[in-house]
Design an enzyme around this catalytic site. Structure first.
Site, mmCIF file in Angstrom:
data_model
loop_
_atom_site.group_PDB
_atom_site.id
_atom_site.type_symbol
_atom_site.label_atom_id
_atom_site.label_comp_id
_atom_site.label_asym_id
_atom_site.label_seq_id
_atom_site.Cartn_x
_atom_site.Cartn_y
_atom_site.Cartn_z
ATOM 1 N N HIS A 173 30.214 -23.105 -41.056
ATOM 2 C CA HIS A 173 30.811 -21.802 -40.802
ATOM 3 C C HIS A 173 31.451 -21.208 -42.051
ATOM 4 O O HIS A 173 31.451 -19.992 -42.239
ATOM 5 C CB HIS A 173 31.857 -21.928 -39.696
ATOM 6 N N SER A 190 32.308 -13.586 -39.175
ATOM 7 C CA SER A 190 32.581 -14.280 -37.934
ATOM 8 C C SER A 190 32.872 -13.253 -36.834
ATOM 9 O O SER A 190 32.033 -12.418 -36.539
ATOM 10 C CB SER A 190 33.729 -15.284 -38.116
ATOM 11 N N ASP A 211 26.260 -24.130 -38.807
ATOM 12 C CA ASP A 211 27.476 -23.518 -38.270
ATOM 13 C C ASP A 211 27.604 -23.865 -36.783
ATOM 14 O O ASP A 211 26.684 -23.627 -36.000
ATOM 15 C CB ASP A 211 27.396 -22.005 -38.449
#
Length: 749
Positions: A722, A597, A683
């Protein structure tokens, strides 16, 4: 014409590397479709922006081709992947259960079963004698449980496996039982896009559940004390939680009341309640400012009132305590105190400055106060010192007069290991005579303790069981410090087997995985991992670089790694890597970096800054095209992010600064290490298009990206969000794939 060409580039080089096939296939080549982006007079031509069209057949075709290429390039270590997967599975007690938690008249727990991906959520009644006498410590000892046998009176509340049936993805966003124990509110996501559907289920034969669904909500749900209402949050088009709704059971969604709406696009909201259940709360916050609203839970249909109006740059939260029979607010705030203080005030709206409140916990430059939990008998302070999360207790004298006494001193709860993580666990009961807390480290499997608040005695309720004869004495952990270019000392956490440590002591350089994050004031704390043993047992060292931008060393540590100081995050990581090499632990051809991320942004940045320092870089759902994303306020969460990265849309200075480090925009015709990028099609936090564009451009610009010995690979999960795939077996398989790549790339085992 196809949007990519998988055959136009071939390699005459045959590799004998164990990480690639003997005759490597040609990688996909994305078509170039120049897209002009202009801001502040700066022009950037993006050849691969067309991949943003998620539904276009050409995009899907390209992503599938990338997956096929990755499968081909990693086919020869499939046996290693299978081996790691079986190792993970063999160490996990697949048929198991959690430690029961007491809430109301019930003990709640979950069961997992071998071969099943999701947990069963269950409960059993607390014996009536302990319900009648909640002060009896014996009533807080959880029942003896067996994974293979049901307890007397056991009730199945929900079977996650049954609910997930027929779905490739499944996640719980809410699981909340009404205060009287008769109704369950639960919410699920079956796409991975973090949009949940709320449903209700009766837990009492005499109570009928409403036949209603509320779709498209954010995670979480809060019951009113009387069980007649639930409060939930919805999101706007940019996925920002912006509205709180009150739903009365038995009515339609059209009848729901909007109780709070946040129009400022830089703020998001959440709803909950104080630990005492005295007040319902709505918290609105940006990255730098908060505002709390309260409502007495005895009047759930009433109007929320503001504790203290927002003030730019001031963050605070509010907990409720009872001293001498009077309601008090405990306020954790940073008004004039970068590392926060804890103050107290009468329960109600606060006028004037937070600095004028009576202080219970003073400000310290070397301690970051993280908050306080209030119980009937004790206050529990969470804080961070020496880059470790800790907690302390302060007994409350219920007979003292509010505002003049009732408080003693916070006493830290001490532990023996050099590196550890500790903090309160699940403690839903306000009047509990015991406190449950968790503890663990890189070498100590997670533990759950019960602490008697009268005697201070600790009782170990459970330690994570690791099958296969795990012995913590076979592993060592320690703290080291790197020196950044500006002289700042940056902590590094290290763990390895004792055999590997002996090799290091004998001046052998060992394969090493260096992990980093460094954003949002998030901290990477010492924690045990069953899966990580597959690295350590193959002679790898595992290190965490606690770089600026994280929260390990206090608020200023975070402030010095965000906005126009963001480059400190990247250079800190590079300096940590150099420290590991210079200290003799490892070598560049044995060092792999990993981050996900915002940590994936870190990976992309260090790949450009120091490509010769790493054998490989793994970037998971990586934020590698930050400037493009932050320039698009219509994207999920973008406006909120301006407080973290700066606002390049309106600031020329911020634009130029972000452009100087954005991984996608700074790819050079250099020799890059091997790269594995992992993303998910659904995501909503970091869109798949960022790593897809990054990989396409690396192949076009960097010669090494097309080589057999240092390939650039993209793996896109086509039915995930995600957090990656759902289900524990699927997650183990994903971890095994990534670890197999790491092991081969680092030249381990």
């Amino acid at each position: 014409m196809s949007a990519f060409d998988a055959t136009s580039r071939s390699s005459a080089t045959e590799s004998t590397s164990p990480a690639t096939p003997t005759t490597p296939p040609a990688p996909p080549v994305a078509e170039r479709r120049p897209h002009r982006r202009e801001h502040h007079g700066r022009v950037f031509v993006d050849d691969y922006e067309w991949l943003r069209d998620k539904d276009a057949p050409a995009t899907r075709e390209y992503l599938e081709a990338e997956n096929a290429y990755t499968d081909a390039m990693t086919a020869d270590f499939k046996p290693l992947e299978d081996e790691v997967y079986e190792e993970i599975r063999s160490r996990v007690k697949e048929t198991d259960m959690s430690v029961p938690v007491r809430s109301g008249g019930w003990w709640y727990f979950s069961r997992t079963e071998e071969g099943r991906s999701y947990a069963k959520h269950c409960r059993v009644p607390v014996p009536q004698q302990y319900v009648d006498d909640p002060a009896d410590p014996a009533g807080w000892a959880p029942p003896e449980v067996s994974p293979d046998e049901e307890l007397p009176g056991e009730q199945l509340l929900m079977d996650g496996n049954a609910e997930a049936e027929g779905h490739e993805y499944f996640a719980l966003g809410a699981f909340s039982v009404s205060h009287d124990g008769t109704m369950l509110a639960w919410a699920t996501d079956t796409e991975g896009d973090e949009r949940y559907t709320l449903r209700f289920r009766s837990l009492d034969a005499e109570v009928t559940a409403p036949d209603e669904e509320i779709s498209g909500i954010a995670a979480g749900v809060t019951w009113s004390r009387d069980g007649r209402y639930v409060f939930y949050v919805t999101v706007d088009d940019a996925w920002r939680p912006d509205t709180v709704w009150r739903h009365r059971l038995g009515t339609t969604r059209d009848d729901d009341d909007e109780v709070f709406h946040e129009p400022d696009e830089s703020y998001w909201i959440g709803v909950g309640e104080t630990r005492s259940e005295k007040y319902l709360q709505i918290a609105a916050g940006s990255k730098i400012t908060t505002e709390v609203w309260c409502l007495d839970s005895s009047d759930p249909a009433g109007e929320f009132w503001c504790v203290r109006p927002r003030e730019e740059g001031v963050e605070y939260d509010v907990e409720h305590a009872v001293i001498g029979g009077e309601d008090r607010f405990l306020v954790t705030h940073n008004d004039g105190a970068p590392n926060y203080v804890v103050a107290e005030a009468p329960a109600g709206p606060i006028e004037g400055s937070l600095r004028d409140l009576r202080t219970l916990v003073e400000h310290r430059d070397d301690v970051r106060v993280e908050g306080v939990d209030a119980f009937a008998r004790v206050l529990v302070l969470g804080y961070r010192e020496g880059a470790l999360p800790r907690f302390a207790l302060m007994p409350i004298d219920p007979d003292s007069t509010a505002g003049t006494g009732g408080y003693s001193r916070f006493e830290p709860v001490e532990f023996d290991e050099e590196l550890f993580t500790s903090g309160p666990g699940s403690n839903p009961e306000w009047n509990s005579p015991v406190l449950r807390f968790g503890y663990g480290s890189f070498v100590t499997p997670g533990r759950v303790y019960s602490l008697d608040l009268t005697t201070g005695e600790r009782t170990l309720l459970r330690e994570q069981e690791v099958l296969g004869g795990y012995d913590p004495s076979g592993y060592v952990q320690r703290r080291e410090w790197a020196t950044a270019g500006d002289g700042t000392r940056v902590p590094i956490s290290l763990v390895m087997s004792t055999d590997t440590a002996a090799r290091v002591d004998a001046d052998e350089q060992v394969p090493t995985l260096l992990y980093g994050y460094g954003s949002y004031e998030s901290s990477i704390d010492p924690a045990f991992s069953v899966a990580r043993l597959s690295l350590l047992d193959r002679g790898m060292a595992y290190a965490v670089a606690h770089v600026r931008g994280g929260g390990e060393m206090g608020r200023l540590w975070y402030e010095n790694g965000k906005k126009l100081a963001k480059r400190n995050t990247f250079t800190d990581f590079v300096d940590c890597a150099r420290h590991l090499v210079d200290s003799g632990l490892t070598a560049p051809d044995r060092l792999v970096a990993e981050g996900g991320s915002a940590g994936g942004l870190l990976m992309g940045a260090v790949a450009n800054l120091a490509p010769d320092l790493f054998a490989g870089i793994q970037a998971v759902v990586p934020f590698v095209d930050p400037l493009t994303s932050i320039l698009m306020p219509e994207l999920p969460l973008t406006v909120i992010e301006w407080d973290e990265w700066g606002d390049p849309l309106h600031s020329e200075e911020v634009y130029d600064y972000m452009a100087s480090y954005a991984p996608y925009e700074n790819i050079a015709a250099e020799e890059y290490p091997a790269i594995l990028a992992v993303t998910s099609l659904n995501d909503t936090r970091v869109l798949y298009v960022e790593p897809a564009k990054w990989v396409a451009k690396l192949r076009a610009v960097a010669p090494s990206a097309n080589s057999a010995d240092r390939p650039v690979l993209l793996r896109c999960e086509m039915s995930a969000g995600h957090g990656g795939v759902s289900g524990r077996y699927e997650r183990w398989r994903q971890t095994a794939f990534e670890y197999a790549w790491t092991i081969r790339t680092a030249g381990a085992g």
